[in-house]
Design an enzyme around this catalytic site. Structure first.
Site, PDB file in Angstrom:
ATOM      1  N   CYS A 110       1.083  -1.171   0.278  1.00 27.60           N
ATOM      2  CA  CYS A 110      -0.070  -0.077  -0.139  1.00 27.60           C
ATOM      3  C   CYS A 110       0.795   1.110   0.156  1.00 27.60           C
ATOM      4  CB  CYS A 110      -1.065  -0.096   1.206  1.00 27.60           C
ATOM      5  SG  CYS A 110      -1.929   1.499   1.212  1.00 27.60           S
ATOM      6  N   CYS A 113      -0.549   4.546   2.217  1.00 27.94           N
ATOM      7  CA  CYS A 113      -0.785   4.118   3.605  1.00 27.94           C
ATOM      8  C   CYS A 113      -0.516   2.994   4.265  1.00 27.94           C
ATOM      9  CB  CYS A 113      -2.170   4.793   3.931  1.00 27.94           C
ATOM     10  SG  CYS A 113      -3.484   4.165   3.098  1.00 27.94           S
ATOM     11  N   SER A 114      -1.368   2.123   4.456  1.00 29.10           N
ATOM     12  CA  SER A 114      -1.223   0.915   4.907  1.00 29.10           C
ATOM     13  C   SER A 114      -2.205  -0.281   5.010  1.00 29.10           C
ATOM     14  CB  SER A 114      -1.005   1.178   6.798  1.00 29.10           C
ATOM     15  OG  SER A 114      -2.217   1.604   7.130  1.00 29.10           O
ATOM     16  N   CYS A 115      -3.066  -0.426   3.797  1.00 32.81           N
ATOM     17  CA  CYS A 115      -4.292  -1.094   3.515  1.00 32.81           C
ATOM     18  C   CYS A 115      -3.789  -2.154   3.512  1.00 32.81           C
ATOM     19  CB  CYS A 115      -4.771  -0.375   2.553  1.00 32.81           C
ATOM     20  SG  CYS A 115      -5.334   1.423   2.738  1.00 32.81           S
TER      21      CYS A 115
END
Lengths: 202, 205
Positions: A110, A113-115
């Protein structure tokens, strides 16, 4: 961790400072009538007991041993995993399972971000959320994977999947050789979280 | 927005700080901090796009230096102030004197007129749009051409949802790009797939 000056000029450790900020945010929820303690306890339980990579390992082992399930998983991952009783958050409406073969290797990231499909393959670790992985894996996939310990043969095609919307991805690693006699549970025990992100083989 | 968070393809970074089977949490506050954004969503204070946008609005120096959990906490705190749940001063004094927040946002946008659906195998081009508000498009595919390989159910349109603007939900299309087309002569050979909202695409050719 670094030391940070606070408003009073005292040096607090980074963790102390962040704990204070967390408490300050929690206090705002409390002031608005929300039961923060209970919510945190429920969350801590979910991250340690419910959103665990053992879920994904079970999915992978079933896909290795049950061709009908594997076809369902590759067609509609969300339906296939929820039918097993596994949790998917409301906003994760679509799960795409990516099958590794002798000629194709999938890896997820991702960059924004951090998905992650965290309820199936577990919460993302630091390296996945760090700047280095997010910047480099889309552009230097083979190099990055090699640095991380996965040296893929030159004839293997690499497919990187950047999780930029609410579709979630999981990698179905290659089944290791010499596992023909193993039960589904024994196979699941072989499946690592890293392999379901696509940064390790089994 | 062309923010610090949009990292895909940036150069100059060193090795990934990778350990096998890495732990997710290192301190108690991280678990508590990570519990705050889902609580904020569940009580109706914020949605996920507002949450992501407030992280993106952190000053670049702050964003780069912060841990993931600090970024998450900063977003929730910023939105609490913006929505009138607490003042900056009260937050800072409760946090021991200092609580840096994200910068204010700008206007968002609704769905793009004339956007259309695609099917697997269609060639598409990412629109050459420059969006100063929240957008879920990594800059490395802007203006680039690729092939649709998948389609999702409709999701809230982030460019509107992050800004409290009404908009129709949109499907996203998994689009396959060649890394060699994204970064000519300066990438490893690979296919890179990005989930792209309908409004960000137009037909190729």
């Amino acid at each position: 961790m670094s030391m940070i000056e606070n408003g009073q000029g005292d040096a607090l450790s980074y963790h102390q400072q962040m704990a204070q900020r967390t408490d300050a945010v929690a206090a705002v929820f409390e002031a608005h009538g929300h039961d923060v303690k209970k919510h945190i306890a429920d969350f801590a339980h979910a991250v340690s007991e419910r959103w665990v990579p053992e879920n994904g390992a079970r999915v992978v082992a079933k896909a290795w041993t049950d061709p009908v399930f594997k076809a369902q998983l590759l067609t509609n991952g969300h339906q296939a995993v929820t039918a097993l009783g596994l949790p998917m958050p409301v906003h994760h409406r679509h799960l795409v399972a990516l099958e590794n073969t002798d000629k194709v290797h999938n890896v997820i990231c991702c960059t924004l971000c951090s998905c992650t499909a965290f309820s199936i393959i577990g919460l993302p670790p630091d390296w996945y959320k760090d700047l280095e992985y997010r910047a480099r894996v889309v552009r230097e996939s083979r190099t990055v994977l090699k640095e991380m310990g996965l040296d893929l043969p030159s004839d293997v095609e690499i497919r990187v999947w950047d999780t930029t919307a609410d579709t979630r991805y999981m990698v179905i690693p290659k089944r290791p050789a010499n596992t023909a006699g193993l039960s589904e549970a024994a196979l699941a025990a072989l499946v690592s979280k890293d392999a379901m992100f696509g940064v390790a083989a089994i | 927005m062309d923010g610090m968070h949009d990292l895909g393809g940036k150069q100059g970074f060193g090795p990934v700080r990778f350990v096998r089977n890495a732990p997710v949490f290192h301190a108690d506050w991280e678990v508590r901090a990570n519990a705050m954004y889902p609580l904020a969503v569940s009580v109706g204070l914020i949605n996920m796009d507002e949450y992501r946008y407030a992280i993106e609005r952190m000053a670049p120096r702050h964003y780069v230096a912060a841990t993931y959990y600090e970024r998450s906490l900063t977003s929730v705190a910023t939105l609490m102030v913006e929505k009138g749940w607490v003042t900056t001063g009260d937050l800072a004094s409760n946090a021991g004197g200092s609580f840096p927040l994200a910068a204010p946002g700008v206007a968002g946008r609704s769905n793009v007129d004339g956007a259309q659906d695609y099917k697997v195998g269609d060639r598409v081009r990412v629109r050459d749009d420059w969006v100063s508000g929240h957008v879920r498009l990594p800059a490395y595919v802007r203006g680039k051409s690729g092939e649709v390989v998948g389609c999702s159910p409709p999701y809230p349109f982030p460019d509107a949802h992050a800004h409290g603007i009404e908009a129709a939900p949109e499907p996203t299309f998994d689009v396959r790009f060649r890394a060699e087309d994204l970064w000519p002569d300066s990438s490893d050979a690979a296919y890179v797939h990005v989930a792209i909202f309908r409004s960000y695409l137009r037909p190729e050719g």
